[in-house]
Design an enzyme around this catalytic site. Sequence first.
Site, short mmCIF file in Angstrom:
data_model
loop_
_atom_site.label_atom_id
_atom_site.label_comp_id
_atom_site.label_asym_id
_atom_site.label_seq_id
_atom_site.Cartn_x
_atom_site.Cartn_y
_atom_site.Cartn_z
N ASP A 52 -100.81 91.79 -43.54
CA ASP A 52 -101.50 90.66 -44.15
C ASP A 52 -102.48 91.18 -45.19
O ASP A 52 -102.92 92.33 -45.12
CB ASP A 52 -102.24 89.83 -43.10
CG ASP A 52 -102.57 88.42 -43.57
OD1 ASP A 52 -101.99 87.96 -44.59
OD2 ASP A 52 -103.41 87.76 -42.92
N GLY A 53 -102.78 90.32 -46.13
CA GLY A 53 -103.79 90.60 -47.14
C GLY A 53 -104.83 89.50 -47.13
O GLY A 53 -104.56 88.39 -46.69
N ASP B 178 -96.52 87.20 -44.00
CA ASP B 178 -96.77 85.77 -44.20
C ASP B 178 -96.82 85.44 -45.68
O ASP B 178 -97.14 84.32 -46.06
CB ASP B 178 -98.04 85.31 -43.48
CG ASP B 178 -99.32 85.91 -44.02
OD1 ASP B 178 -99.27 86.67 -45.01
OD2 ASP B 178 -100.39 85.62 -43.45
N HIS C 123 -101.81 82.14 -40.10
CA HIS C 123 -102.85 81.35 -39.44
C HIS C 123 -102.24 80.25 -38.56
O HIS C 123 -102.70 79.12 -38.55
CB HIS C 123 -103.80 80.73 -40.48
CG HIS C 123 -104.29 81.74 -41.47
ND1 HIS C 123 -105.21 82.72 -41.16
CD2 HIS C 123 -103.95 81.96 -42.76
CE1 HIS C 123 -105.42 83.47 -42.21
NE2 HIS C 123 -104.68 83.04 -43.20
N GLU D 251 -101.57 91.85 -50.14
CA GLU D 251 -100.37 91.64 -49.31
C GLU D 251 -99.39 92.80 -49.50
O GLU D 251 -98.80 93.30 -48.54
CB GLU D 251 -99.69 90.31 -49.68
CG GLU D 251 -100.50 89.07 -49.38
CD GLU D 251 -100.46 88.62 -47.93
OE1 GLU D 251 -99.79 89.26 -47.09
OE2 GLU D 251 -101.13 87.61 -47.62
N ASP E 275 -104.28 89.80 -39.85
CA ASP E 275 -105.30 89.07 -40.60
C ASP E 275 -106.70 89.61 -40.28
O ASP E 275 -107.52 89.81 -41.18
CB ASP E 275 -105.22 87.57 -40.26
CG ASP E 275 -106.28 86.76 -40.99
OD1 ASP E 275 -106.21 86.69 -42.23
OD2 ASP E 275 -107.16 86.20 -40.31
#
Length: 147
Positions: A7-8, A67, A123, A45, A133
């Site tokens: 994740d970023g 994501d 999320h 990301e 995250d």
Amino acid sequence: MIDIYTDGACKGNPGPGGWGAWLKSADAQKELYGGELGTTNNRMEMMAVIEALSALKRPCKVTLHVDSQYVLKGMTEWLPGWKARNWKTASKEPVKNVDLWQRLDVLVNTGGHQIEWRWVRGHNGDPGNERADQLANLGVEQALKNR
């Protein structure tokens, strides 16, 4: 077999950003994170995937959970066309983040890994994505501390 969740995160876009990756196999887990001050969410990301794949010491069978539709579609749909057009989009514009796309392309195509790309809704309660995250946000904090 290894599962990788990436994740970023970015506080402002552009702004300070972070990337996170959680790697897990049957017998081990590894958490990675980092950040930069002047960056974008898409770059973070991509950095998460780059750093995760770079951490693998030998060819692996990887399920890569992202994501980011940008990363997923870039790697599974857009990349061959960009390369065929000398890193230009279909509208003949330069590909954004070409430096990172080229690094990712080399990692994916020379690392000997078998990679299955999977999209996961961000999320949304997926434990792997939630951990990635959290790590990405630690990367933002690290970047802010080091300025």
